[in-house]
Motif scaffolding. Structure first.
Motif, PDB file in Angstrom:
ATOM      1  N   PRO A 100       0.903  -1.392   0.156  1.00  0.00           N
ATOM      2  CA  PRO A 100       0.251   0.468   0.103  1.00  0.00           C
ATOM      3  C   PRO A 100       0.472   0.933   0.134  1.00  0.00           C
ATOM      4  O   PRO A 100       1.816   1.226   0.710  1.00  0.00           O
ATOM      5  CB  PRO A 100      -0.697  -0.067   1.167  1.00  0.00           C
ATOM      6  N   LEU A 101       0.122   2.313  -0.669  1.00  0.00           N
ATOM      7  CA  LEU A 101       1.072   3.564  -0.712  1.00  0.00           C
ATOM      8  C   LEU A 101       1.565   3.888   0.583  1.00  0.00           C
ATOM      9  O   LEU A 101       2.192   4.724   1.085  1.00  0.00           O
ATOM     10  CB  LEU A 101       0.016   4.230  -1.594  1.00  0.00           C
ATOM     11  N   TYR A 102       0.678   3.684   1.855  1.00  0.00           N
ATOM     12  CA  TYR A 102       0.974   4.572   2.872  1.00  0.00           C
ATOM     13  C   TYR A 102       1.937   3.541   3.579  1.00  0.00           C
ATOM     14  O   TYR A 102       3.438   4.564   4.327  1.00  0.00           O
ATOM     15  CB  TYR A 102      -0.393   4.331   3.539  1.00  0.00           C
ATOM     16  N   ALA A 103       2.558   2.811   2.785  1.00  0.00           N
ATOM     17  CA  ALA A 103       3.522   1.457   3.987  1.00  0.00           C
ATOM     18  C   ALA A 103       4.507   2.239   2.760  1.00  0.00           C
ATOM     19  O   ALA A 103       5.295   1.914   3.917  1.00  0.00           O
ATOM     20  CB  ALA A 103       3.570   0.408   3.389  1.00  0.00           C
ATOM     21  N   VAL A 104       4.870   2.442   1.803  1.00  0.00           N
ATOM     22  CA  VAL A 104       5.795   2.650   0.989  1.00  0.00           C
ATOM     23  C   VAL A 104       6.205   4.125   1.407  1.00  0.00           C
ATOM     24  O   VAL A 104       7.496   4.306   1.904  1.00  0.00           O
ATOM     25  CB  VAL A 104       5.638   2.585  -0.163  1.00  0.00           C
ATOM     26  N   GLY A 105       5.349   5.274   1.485  1.00  0.00           N
ATOM     27  CA  GLY A 105       5.659   6.321   2.131  1.00  0.00           C
ATOM     28  C   GLY A 105       6.302   6.397   3.512  1.00  0.00           C
ATOM     29  O   GLY A 105       7.290   7.681   3.545  1.00  0.00           O
ATOM     30  N   ALA A 106       5.584   6.059   4.628  1.00  0.00           N
ATOM     31  CA  ALA A 106       6.580   5.522   5.659  1.00  0.00           C
ATOM     32  C   ALA A 106       7.738   5.282   5.902  1.00  0.00           C
ATOM     33  O   ALA A 106       8.835   5.067   6.237  1.00  0.00           O
ATOM     34  CB  ALA A 106       5.376   4.843   6.888  1.00  0.00           C
ATOM     35  N   ALA A 107       8.282   4.055   4.767  1.00  0.00           N
ATOM     36  CA  ALA A 107       9.646   3.530   4.784  1.00  0.00           C
ATOM     37  C   ALA A 107      10.057   4.541   4.340  1.00  0.00           C
ATOM     38  O   ALA A 107      10.889   4.579   4.264  1.00  0.00           O
ATOM     39  CB  ALA A 107       9.091   2.107   3.332  1.00  0.00           C
ATOM     40  N   LEU A 108      10.064   5.165   3.302  1.00  0.00           N
ATOM     41  CA  LEU A 108      10.917   6.293   2.108  1.00  0.00           C
ATOM     42  C   LEU A 108      11.269   7.417   3.495  1.00  0.00           C
ATOM     43  O   LEU A 108      12.618   8.057   3.556  1.00  0.00           O
ATOM     44  CB  LEU A 108      10.024   6.778   1.603  1.00  0.00           C
ATOM     45  N   ALA A 109      10.337   7.658   4.461  1.00  0.00           N
ATOM     46  CA  ALA A 109      10.524   8.943   5.307  1.00  0.00           C
ATOM     47  C   ALA A 109      11.758   8.337   6.362  1.00  0.00           C
ATOM     48  O   ALA A 109      12.398   8.620   6.755  1.00  0.00           O
ATOM     49  CB  ALA A 109       9.143   8.507   6.256  1.00  0.00           C
ATOM     50  N   ALA A 110      11.555   6.869   6.247  1.00  0.00           N
ATOM     51  CA  ALA A 110      12.630   6.581   7.405  1.00  0.00           C
ATOM     52  C   ALA A 110      14.232   6.591   6.971  1.00  0.00           C
ATOM     53  O   ALA A 110      15.087   6.045   7.442  1.00  0.00           O
ATOM     54  CB  ALA A 110      12.528   4.922   7.658  1.00  0.00           C
ATOM     55  N   SER A 111      14.362   7.235   5.567  1.00  0.00           N
ATOM     56  CA  SER A 111      15.866   7.318   5.180  1.00  0.00           C
ATOM     57  C   SER A 111      16.820   8.232   5.751  1.00  0.00           C
ATOM     58  O   SER A 111      17.946   8.197   5.797  1.00  0.00           O
ATOM     59  CB  SER A 111      15.516   8.199   3.151  1.00  0.00           C
ATOM     60  N   LEU A 112      15.494   8.931   6.292  1.00  0.00           N
ATOM     61  CA  LEU A 112      16.377   9.692   7.548  1.00  0.00           C
ATOM     62  C   LEU A 112      17.010   9.313   8.970  1.00  0.00           C
ATOM     63  O   LEU A 112      17.818   9.677   9.252  1.00  0.00           O
ATOM     64  CB  LEU A 112      15.490  10.913   8.237  1.00  0.00           C
ATOM     65  N   ALA A 113      16.558   8.128   8.715  1.00  0.00           N
ATOM     66  CA  ALA A 113      17.030   6.872  10.640  1.00  0.00           C
ATOM     67  C   ALA A 113      18.212   6.194   9.768  1.00  0.00           C
ATOM     68  O   ALA A 113      19.022   6.358  10.139  1.00  0.00           O
ATOM     69  CB  ALA A 113      15.595   6.484  10.568  1.00  0.00           C
ATOM     70  N   VAL A 114      17.653   6.277   8.422  1.00  0.00           N
ATOM     71  CA  VAL A 114      18.994   5.503   7.903  1.00  0.00           C
ATOM     72  C   VAL A 114      20.041   6.351   8.378  1.00  0.00           C
ATOM     73  O   VAL A 114      21.365   6.473   8.054  1.00  0.00           O
ATOM     74  CB  VAL A 114      18.609   4.523   6.707  1.00  0.00           C
ATOM     75  N   THR A 115      19.971   7.728   7.416  1.00  0.00           N
ATOM     76  CA  THR A 115      21.087   8.377   7.165  1.00  0.00           C
ATOM     77  C   THR A 115      21.573   8.656   8.642  1.00  0.00           C
ATOM     78  O   THR A 115      23.160   9.182   8.922  1.00  0.00           O
ATOM     79  CB  THR A 115      20.813   9.870   6.803  1.00  0.00           C
ATOM     80  N   ALA A 116      20.976   8.524  10.122  1.00  0.00           N
ATOM     81  CA  ALA A 116      21.375   9.732  10.700  1.00  0.00           C
ATOM     82  C   ALA A 116      22.372   7.972  11.152  1.00  0.00           C
ATOM     83  O   ALA A 116      23.190   8.596  12.462  1.00  0.00           O
ATOM     84  CB  ALA A 116      20.154   9.939  11.689  1.00  0.00           C
ATOM     85  N   ALA A 117      21.283   7.385  10.972  1.00  0.00           N
ATOM     86  CA  ALA A 117      22.513   5.901  11.550  1.00  0.00           C
ATOM     87  C   ALA A 117      24.144   5.827  11.361  1.00  0.00           C
ATOM     88  O   ALA A 117      24.475   5.604  12.102  1.00  0.00           O
ATOM     89  CB  ALA A 117      21.538   4.552  11.624  1.00  0.00           C
ATOM     90  N   LEU A 118      24.229   5.910   9.914  1.00  0.00           N
ATOM     91  CA  LEU A 118      24.914   5.533   8.849  1.00  0.00           C
ATOM     92  C   LEU A 118      26.275   7.324   9.265  1.00  0.00           C
ATOM     93  O   LEU A 118      27.065   6.996   9.379  1.00  0.00           O
ATOM     94  CB  LEU A 118      24.548   6.490   7.637  1.00  0.00           C
ATOM     95  N   ALA A 119      25.432   8.632  10.028  1.00  0.00           N
ATOM     96  CA  ALA A 119      26.843   9.121  10.111  1.00  0.00           C
ATOM     97  C   ALA A 119      26.706   8.843  11.291  1.00  0.00           C
ATOM     98  O   ALA A 119      28.403   9.366  11.824  1.00  0.00           O
ATOM     99  CB  ALA A 119      25.567  10.785  10.399  1.00  0.00           C
ATOM    100  N   SER A 120      26.245   8.440  11.937  1.00  0.00           N
ATOM    101  CA  SER A 120      26.964   8.077  13.440  1.00  0.00           C
ATOM    102  C   SER A 120      27.980   7.536  13.303  1.00  0.00           C
ATOM    103  O   SER A 120      29.011   7.275  13.677  1.00  0.00           O
ATOM    104  CB  SER A 120      25.759   7.476  14.349  1.00  0.00           C
ATOM    105  N   ARG A 121      28.071   5.816  12.399  1.00  0.00           N
ATOM    106  CA  ARG A 121      28.606   5.266  12.742  1.00  0.00           C
ATOM    107  C   ARG A 121      29.858   5.184  12.147  1.00  0.00           C
ATOM    108  O   ARG A 121      31.492   5.344  11.802  1.00  0.00           O
ATOM    109  CB  ARG A 121      28.225   3.634  11.796  1.00  0.00           C
ATOM    110  N   MET A 122      29.754   5.983  10.581  1.00  0.00           N
ATOM    111  CA  MET A 122      30.648   6.700   9.131  1.00  0.00           C
ATOM    112  C   MET A 122      31.595   7.852   9.420  1.00  0.00           C
ATOM    113  O   MET A 122      32.748   8.167   9.372  1.00  0.00           O
ATOM    114  CB  MET A 122      30.063   6.138   8.005  1.00  0.00           C
ATOM    115  N   LEU A 123      30.233   9.027   9.798  1.00  0.00           N
ATOM    116  CA  LEU A 123      31.220   9.959  10.095  1.00  0.00           C
ATOM    117  C   LEU A 123      31.319  10.544  10.902  1.00  0.00           C
ATOM    118  O   LEU A 123      31.836  11.899  11.256  1.00  0.00           O
ATOM    119  CB  LEU A 123      29.770  10.631   9.235  1.00  0.00           C
TER     120      LEU A 123
END
Length: 289
Positions: A73-96
């Protein structure tokens, strides 16, 4: 369902990394006219290697998103795409080496919890085509995004970033809904032109929003624009549903994932460069005489 969620999360990973590259390139580009629809800015950004890398990641993310939109459903995909910020935050913490506060780590955990609730509650995507005028409405909204960019580009920096970020999110939302409406490539289909115009306008507005003003504000506007509208369209017109009796769980998961992602909006901005080491002044250099 599981394959679709994996594709959605893979798309979020690509988009999260791409945002950082594109923000860095947009700020390095020479300033233009200040308009929200500045094609010259896009050309100047394309001369930055970081923007090209970001576009490549966006391309891969879009392919994964299309697969997810065909199975979730569109609502599930939209929420997953918003989670890109959580992915970025976690990567920034580990790699940067970026330090996350306890609130931000809590937001990362909340995004994961929200997505887990959605995974449990989401049904399959709907198979309705929506009202006959929906493709034309999407094309009109995509054109409106360009007009919003022209108006928003004349605002002061802070509201400018919010308006342009929100406009870019609406453009990306048009892309999400248009993908669900498309059945092959037909040049006479307004949904295809809505997809192309909406995606192009979204890139123009987001690039301009990143150049001036707070990237945090622009990213927050984008998240709201690309999640709320498509989710509503999927439920109202396209037949998206949850599993029997789990509607409340899906709403909770969606709200939790989006709200927590907004808390992490600052990670749409690239980390500041490390300050150069300045040697201490020689002894007596500051003394008069």
């Amino acid at each position: 369902m599981l394959f679709g969620m994996v594709c959605a999360l893979g798309s979020a990973l690509c988009f999260g990394a791409a945002t950082v590259f594109q923000a860095a390139a947009a700020r390095a580009a020479a300033p233009g006219t200040g308009s929200g629809v500045d094609v010259g800015l896009l050309w100047r950004a394309l001369r930055q290697w970081r923007y090209v890398v970001g576009l490549a990641l966006d391309g891969l993310g879009f392919l994964l998103e299309v697969v997810a939109l065909r199975t979730l459903p569109l609502y599930a995909v939209g929420a997953a795409l918003a989670a890109s910020l959580a992915v970025t935050a976690a990567l920034a913490s580990r790699m940067l080496g970026v330090r996350l506060s306890r609130v931000e780590w809590g937001a990362v955990a909340a995004v994961c919890a929200g997505l887990a609730l959605l995974a449990l509650a989401a049904g399959r995507e709907g198979h309705r085509s929506g009202p006959p005028g929906l493709p034309w409405a999407l094309l009109g909204i995509a054109a409106g995004v360009l007009l919003l960019g022209v108006v928003g580009g004349r605002l002061p920096d802070r509201p400018r970033a919010l308006v342009l970020g929100l406009g870019s999110g609406i453009g990306f939302g048009v892309v999400e809904v248009a993908v669900r409406l498309l059945d092959g490539v037909d040049l006479a289909d307004p949904a295809l032109w809505a997809l192309l115009l909406g995606g192009g306008a979204a890139f123009l507005l987001l690039t301009s929003a990143f150049q001036r003003g707070a990237v945090t504000t622009a990213t927050a506007g984008m998240v709201l624009g690309e999640t709320l509208g498509p989710a509503a369209a999927g439920v109202v017109w396209l037949g998206d549903r949850t599993r029997e009796g789990l509607g409340g769980l899906a709403v909770t998961g969606f709200a939790l994932a989006v709200a927590a992602s907004l808390t992490l909006a600052r990670f749409g901005e690239p980390p500041p460069p490390a300050p150069e080491h300045t040697p201490p002044p020689e002894a007596g250099a500051d003394r008069p005489g």
